[in-house]
Design an enzyme around this catalytic site. Structure first.
Site, short mmCIF file in Angstrom:
data_model
loop_
_atom_site.label_atom_id
_atom_site.label_comp_id
_atom_site.label_asym_id
_atom_site.label_seq_id
_atom_site.Cartn_x
_atom_site.Cartn_y
_atom_site.Cartn_z
N ALA A 75 0.83 -1.21 0.00
CA ALA A 75 0.00 0.00 0.00
C ALA A 75 0.86 1.25 0.00
O ALA A 75 1.99 1.25 0.47
CB ALA A 75 -0.88 0.00 1.24
N PHE A 134 -1.18 9.99 5.18
CA PHE A 134 -2.46 9.57 4.58
C PHE A 134 -3.01 10.63 3.64
O PHE A 134 -4.20 10.99 3.70
CB PHE A 134 -3.51 9.28 5.66
CG PHE A 134 -3.37 7.95 6.35
CD1 PHE A 134 -2.53 6.95 5.87
CD2 PHE A 134 -4.12 7.68 7.50
CE1 PHE A 134 -2.43 5.72 6.51
CE2 PHE A 134 -4.02 6.45 8.15
CZ PHE A 134 -3.17 5.48 7.65
N ASN A 175 9.37 8.24 4.86
CA ASN A 175 8.21 9.02 4.42
C ASN A 175 7.38 9.46 5.60
O ASN A 175 7.30 8.78 6.61
CB ASN A 175 7.37 8.21 3.42
CG ASN A 175 6.29 7.38 4.11
OD1 ASN A 175 5.20 7.87 4.40
ND2 ASN A 175 6.61 6.12 4.41
N THR A 209 0.38 9.09 11.38
CA THR A 209 -0.90 9.62 11.87
C THR A 209 -0.84 9.49 13.38
O THR A 209 -0.70 8.38 13.91
CB THR A 209 -2.09 8.82 11.29
OG1 THR A 209 -2.06 8.95 9.87
CG2 THR A 209 -3.42 9.32 11.82
C1 LIG Z 1 5.78 6.74 0.37
C2 LIG Z 1 5.16 5.62 1.15
C3 LIG Z 1 3.80 5.66 1.45
C4 LIG Z 1 3.21 4.63 2.16
N1 LIG Z 1 1.86 4.68 2.42
C5 LIG Z 1 1.27 3.63 3.05
C6 LIG Z 1 -0.12 3.60 3.27
O1 LIG Z 1 -0.85 4.52 2.87
N2 LIG Z 1 -0.66 2.54 3.92
C7 LIG Z 1 0.13 1.50 4.38
O2 LIG Z 1 -0.38 0.56 4.97
N3 LIG Z 1 1.44 1.49 4.17
C8 LIG Z 1 2.03 2.52 3.52
N4 LIG Z 1 3.37 2.50 3.30
C9 LIG Z 1 4.17 1.38 3.84
C10 LIG Z 1 4.40 0.30 2.80
O3 LIG Z 1 3.20 -0.27 2.36
C11 LIG Z 1 5.27 -0.81 3.41
O4 LIG Z 1 4.58 -1.41 4.46
C12 LIG Z 1 6.60 -0.28 3.94
O5 LIG Z 1 7.13 0.71 3.08
C13 LIG Z 1 7.62 -1.40 4.09
O6 LIG Z 1 7.85 -2.05 2.87
P1 LIG Z 1 9.09 -1.67 1.90
O7 LIG Z 1 10.32 -1.69 2.74
O8 LIG Z 1 9.06 -2.73 0.82
O9 LIG Z 1 8.79 -0.32 1.36
C14 LIG Z 1 4.00 3.52 2.59
C15 LIG Z 1 5.36 3.48 2.29
C16 LIG Z 1 5.95 4.51 1.57
C17 LIG Z 1 7.42 4.44 1.25
#
Ligand SMILES: Cc1cc2nc3c(=O)[nH]c(=O)nc-3n(C[C@H](O)[C@H](O)[C@H](O)COP(=O)(O)O)c2cc1C
Length: 337
Positions: free
Chosen positions: A64, A117, A113, A180
């Site tokens: 997400a 939301f 980041n 949040t």
């Molecule tokens: C820019 C950005 C925005 C994100 N927005 C959300 C979000 O709206 N909802 C959510 O559950 N996780 C959000 N995440 C978290 C990611 O879904 C993921 O759980 C987290 O980045 C760890 O995975 P990764 O290391 O592969 O990025 C966001 C991550 C990034 C980098």
């Protein structure tokens, strides 16, 4: 071919502000896919993965946060994911935190980041799902508006759930955003139990109304100790939750302490997150003992990382930050495992 293009452009993209580069990449992908300049990838396992009543063509999904409003579903589908999670979405539109709010840390293949939301509201997202042509699995990640207190949070989750239920393949209750205020308190004790009990009750009502079972998943933070994981696991089991996503981004800075941008407030994702999310996935799988499937997310930047998550008991994996550094090849590498 797309992977070559991505690596060719990566240097220019990395010279831009991270959020602008993300938006430009998504818009370019959408343009290329609309004009059929990209051949759609389909990575299909010989046997689809059956989980939560769904049939996943391969084991790797988009996490997400990349497509908050469901505006790029068809474009992202071209990359060959086994499933796509959109959102987080809230009942009302909200701008999120002021920019800049997304930072790359290339030395560690990480990002920080504090988006907060930012999204155009659940009705906008639903319109986009209705318009899209993608017939694969779409998860919708739901949250609460910034101004909604934790005491009223259930109303926001119910509102989003009711709107997206007919169109989603699964719904993720996001109670682990690092951006949040206080939302992570919903992961604990009475808050968690009451929230999940009410949402499961609603799932039953909606199942009758739409003659469709949409699994409810809970997304957890990586910043949990084993005792907290054990308590959460028990509440998930007691409420018959359909799946868990572990994990979101972290408040810790382990592994990037001295690097530029490490001081920015927000959630850390990417490679340095991997040991933390692997530890949570390992303990969660041990506690859940196969009764609830775990989707592993957090710092998966190679197929070896995905293999370690599967060895720990994960049923599927999701990626986000790894895509920024590895490009779309990462999806293929994992999907072919
Ligand atoms: C820019 C950005 C925005 C994100 N927005 C959300 C979000 O709206 N909802 C959510 O559950 N996780 C959000 N995440 C978290 C990611 O879904 C993921 O759980 C987290 O980045 C760890 O995975 P990764 O290391 O592969 O990025 C966001 C991550 C990034 C980098």
């Amino acid at each position: 071919m797309l992977n070559h293009v991505y690596h060719f452009l990566q240097k220019s993209l990395f010279s831009m502000d991270a959020e602008s580069a993300k938006n430009l990449s998504l818009k370019s992908l959408r343009l290329l896919s609309r004009y059929r300049l990209l051949r759609k990838k389909v990575y299909k396992k010989a046997e689809p993965i059956k989980l939560m009543g769904l049939s996943f063509p391969n084991c790797v999904g988009l996490a997400a946060g990349l497509d908050k409003n469901g505006e790029y579903i068809d474009a992202l589908a071209v990359l060959g994911f086994g499933f796509i999670e959109i959102g987080a979405v809230t009942p009302k539109p909200q701008p999120g935190h002021p920019r800049p709010r997304l930072f790359r840390i290339p030395e560690a293949q990480a990002a920080i980041n504090r988006m907060g939301f930012n999204n155009k509201g659940v009705d906008h997202l639903v319109r986009n799902i209705k318009k899209c042509k993608y017939k694969g699995i779409i998860g919708v990640n739901i949250g609460k508006n910034k101004n909604t207190s934790n005491a009223d949070a259930v109303k926001d989750y119910l509102h989003c759930m009711q709107r997206v239920y007919p169109y989603a393949s699964f719904i993720t209750i996001n109670i682990s955003s690092p951006n949040t205020e206080n939302i992570r308190e919903l992961q604990f004790g009475e808050y968690l139990h009451d929230l999940l009990a009410r949402l499961k009750q609603e799932q039953e009502t909606l199942r009758g109304k739409y003659a469709k079972q949409v699994p409810l998943l809970v997304k957890l933070a990586p910043d949990l100790d084993n005792e907290e994981i054990a308590t959460i696991a028990q509440i998930l089991l007691n409420n018959d939750i359909d799946g868990v996503i572990a994990t979101n981004a972290s408040l810790q800075r382990t592994g990037i302490e001295d690097l530029p941008n490490a001081d920015k407030p927000g959630g850390m994702s990417g490679r340095p997150l991997f040991p933390m999310s692997l530890a949570v996935v390992t303990e969660l799988c041990r506690q859940l003992d196969g009764k609830i499937p775990v989707i592993a997310c957090g710092g998966i930047v190679s197929k070896e990382n995905a293999e370690q998550m599967f060895a720990a008991g994960a049923a599927l994996v999701q990626v986000y930050t790894g895509l920024i550094y590895q490009g779309p090849q990462l999806i293929k590498d994992i999907a072919m495992l």
